[in-house]
Design an enzyme around this catalytic site. Structure first.
Site, PDB file in Angstrom:
ATOM      1  N   ASP A 383       0.826  -1.202   0.000  1.00 23.79           N
ATOM      2  CA  ASP A 383       0.000   0.000   0.000  1.00 23.79           C
ATOM      3  C   ASP A 383       0.864   1.257   0.000  1.00 23.79           C
ATOM      4  O   ASP A 383       0.615   2.195  -0.762  1.00 23.79           O
ATOM      5  CB  ASP A 383      -0.962  -0.014   1.190  1.00 23.79           C
ATOM      6  CG  ASP A 383      -0.269  -0.468   2.472  1.00 23.79           C
ATOM      7  OD1 ASP A 383       0.965  -0.348   2.559  1.00 23.79           O
ATOM      8  OD2 ASP A 383      -0.966  -0.947   3.375  1.00 23.79           O
ATOM      9  N   HIS A 384       1.886   1.264   0.853  1.00 26.92           N
ATOM     10  CA  HIS A 384       2.778   2.426   0.887  1.00 26.92           C
ATOM     11  C   HIS A 384       3.558   2.559  -0.412  1.00 26.92           C
ATOM     12  O   HIS A 384       3.751   3.670  -0.920  1.00 26.92           O
ATOM     13  CB  HIS A 384       3.747   2.319   2.067  1.00 26.92           C
ATOM     14  CG  HIS A 384       4.734   3.438   2.127  1.00 26.92           C
ATOM     15  ND1 HIS A 384       4.446   4.640   2.737  1.00 26.92           N
ATOM     16  CD2 HIS A 384       5.994   3.563   1.624  1.00 26.92           C
ATOM     17  CE1 HIS A 384       5.490   5.448   2.615  1.00 26.92           C
ATOM     18  NE2 HIS A 384       6.440   4.821   1.952  1.00 26.92           N
TER      19      HIS A 384
END
Length: 618
Positions: A383-384
């Site tokens: 996600d990051h």
């Protein structure tokens, strides 16, 4: 710790007064003096004293009238006093501490202001909720095992106020033997008007053993679950939300408004939008049937370590620590950073972006994976990394058309609620360690300075700065005492605590939620003034603040392995995850074999719990 110099000894005459001796310094009242002497002991071997002690053969024996004097670091290393243009390490460190303290408190104040501005009123209705030309949105919900209020969390995607036919819900699971599979089937049956489909990783054509050429997807289990749903997504906009996240019915429309620059707000289009996560500990609130199903499926066991063996604070207190962390320190920093937008700051609970942008940036000749989310299947913190890639690189519209696109945007006011239950303190620690170990090679600088943003260490920095820098500047001896040091530290901790308490009250007030008969209890306003009594909240706050530095220290220096979704990985310097104990396919088969024993019993309990919960909601 002190630099000792033996002065030239002289005999004292009997008729001379002896009350003029130089007073020895009181180390217990001056932090600055103690620091000077400390650094003196460390640096004196590296320097040459200003004068060498001389010895006179004719002088009397030192045993007769010795005089021992103490020299500070400035005399020992020849740097002189700061008052006369010299340099003092204590003052230099004091400046660093004071500047750091001022910076952190300013950032926290900004985050507090934004939370106060947006979390005490309901957001406006979205433009896309009623627009016939609203873009199509594909919602991807990766599922792994049973989670508290799983039906409610997943059903929130089906209940979105968005034009019918413009919303597709994809429920992704690793295998049909997963305990949550019965819940997914019931959701699809309960919402026949919604375009929904269940994707099973085992049945992905690209991952079949006889597929030619064999598609060697990375070990990330979440990416493997979502891979097919992403490849077959309808439309360009993709909304990925974890299975244990509940959102209000107007959230999808407001996310699209922000992403596409629609509605009455800003006309700026963004490449990535996301939500602030808020955890709610529902231990003791979930029903008996749901609890039995969770225990049978193993979801109540500690996912990242050994299972808790006895009820109590250690066995159940992790949920309160997680709830408090996401509703205090994390919320302020997350909101502030996403206000000034100096760097990407993302938690992958609820994110929305365009497939065309991600595919464009991940289409490379050297990559062995398909473009899109498969590109990150060798990483854990996908996600990051997705947000980071969209932040740092320009997409086709920006390069070829000269179009201006915003990087990231936090949808203020809307919250991603995460109910948690039966989380032990050990599980909370393991969760934080895993997150820090993954981040330390991705955003190393931010991870290394993270302890300095916590209340205890940051207040120590501030107290040191006040008792050195301000004491030197105002030439005030009172400011340089330990009394001032601990007074400032105590006042800072007290202020920090009260601010976090008000942040907690705002986030759990339920004033931003569009409530109806389907709103679960954990997203509604508390029955009393606050969700927790202050004494209970304070105990959790103190526990989290005290654990913050030990957790960070163990995560950074205690190893490079993490456990996620019942699998163990080693995080390399290249930020990639390497599964320990065999390849991902072997681990998957082993997991499936171990879960088949209780499949029938768990499925029966889950179905019963879901039916009763559904009847209760209706």
């Amino acid at each position: 710790m002190f630099v000792l110099s033996t002065a030239r000894c002289t005999e004292t005459r009997a008729n001379k007064p002896t009350n003029h001796r130089r007073a020895e310094p009181d180390l217990t009242t001056s932090p600055r003096l103690l620091s000077s002497l400390l650094f003196s002991s460390l640096l004196s071997p590296l320097s040459t004293p200003r004068t060498r002690p001389s010895y006179n053969a004719n002088a009397p024996s030192p045993s007769r009238t010795p005089m021992i004097t103490l020299q500070s670091i400035t005399d020992a290393v020849g740097l002189g006093s700061a008052r006369y243009g010299g340099f003092q390490w204590s003052v230099a460190l004091g400046w660093i501490g004071l500047v750091w303290y001022s910076t952190v408190t300013t950032v926290c104040a900004l985050g507090y202001y934004k939370l106060w501005k947006h979390c005490l009123r309901r957001p406006q209705s979205s433009y896309c909720a009623t627009a016939q030309n609203a873009p199509h949105v594909t919602v991807i919900r990766p599922v792994k095992g049973l989670e508290p209020h799983l039906y409610d969390c997943l059903a929130s995607s089906f209940r979105q106020e968005y034009p019918r036919g413009k919303l597709t819900v994809c429920l992704c699971v690793s295998s049909r033997s997963d305990p949550a599979y019965a819940t997914l089937e019931k959701l699809v049956a309960d919402f026949p008007h919604v375009d929904a489909r269940i994707y099973v990783e085992e049945e992905d054509p690209l991952l079949q053993p006889d597929h030619k050429p064999m598609y060697n997807l990375g070990p990330n289990p979440k990416i493997r679950n979502m891979s097919r749903a992403y490849r077959e997504a309808k439309g360009d906009i993709v909304w990925i939300a974890d299975c244990n996240v509940w959102v209000g019915k107007g959230v999808c429309g407001r996310m699209v408004d922000k992403l596409c620059g629609l509605g009455s707000g800003s006309s700026t289009e963004y490449k990535f939008v996301h939500h602030l996560p808020v955890a709610v500990d529902v231990t003791g609130v979930i029903g008996v049937d749901e609890r039995r199903a969770l225990e049978t499926s193993g979801a109540a066991r500690v996912k990242d370590g050994k299972s808790a063996c006895a009820p109590g604070v250690l066995a159940m207190g992790g949920g309160r620590l997680e709830e408090l962390f996401l509703s205090s320190s994390h919320a302020k920093m997350y909101t502030a950073i996403n206000t000034v937008l100096i760097a990407p700051c993302i938690v992958g609970k609820s994110n929305m972006f365009r497939r065309s942008h991600l595919d464009y940036l991940t289409t490379t000749a050297s990559c062995q994976f398909n473009p899109g989310i498969d590109y990150f299947s060798d990483n854990i913190c996908e996600d990051h990394l997705i947000g980071d890639l969209l932040w740092k690189n320009r997409v086709r519209e920006e390069k070829e058309d000269g179009k201006h696109l915003g990087k990231h945007a936090l949808v203020f006011g809307d919250l991603a609620f995460q109910p948690i239950a039966n989380m032990s303190v050990q599980s909370y620690i393991a969760r934080r360690v895993r997150w820090l170990r993954v981040r330390k090679f991705i955003v190393m600088l931010a991870t290394l300075v993270e302890p300095g943003t916590e209340s205890i260490l940051c207040s120590l920095y501030g107290a040191w700065g006040v008792t050195t820098v301000l004491a030197e500047y105002f030439q005030n001896k009172i400011l340089s005492t330990w009394t001032t040091f601990f007074t400032f530290f105590g006042f800072s901790i007290l202020t920090w605590c009260l601010i976090d308490w008000t942040v907690y009250i705002m986030l759990h007030s339920g004033k931003t939620v569009e409530r109806d008969e389907n709103t679960p209890s954990f997203a509604r306003p508390p029955q009393g003034t606050t969700r927790r009594r202050f004494s209970h909240w304070l105990a959790a706050w103190l526990g989290r603040e005290i654990l913050a530095f030990p957790i960070w220290f163990w995560a950074i220096w205690g190893g490079m392995t993490v456990t996620w979704r019942d699998r163990q990985f080693r995080i390399g310097l290249d930020t990639k995850a390497h599964e320990i104990g065999g390849n991902s396919r072997a681990g998957l088969l082993e997991e499936q074999a171990s879960g088949r024993e209780n499949e029938n019993e768990a499925t029966s309990l889950i179905t019963t719990a879901v039916k009763r919960q559904t009847r209760g909601n209706r």
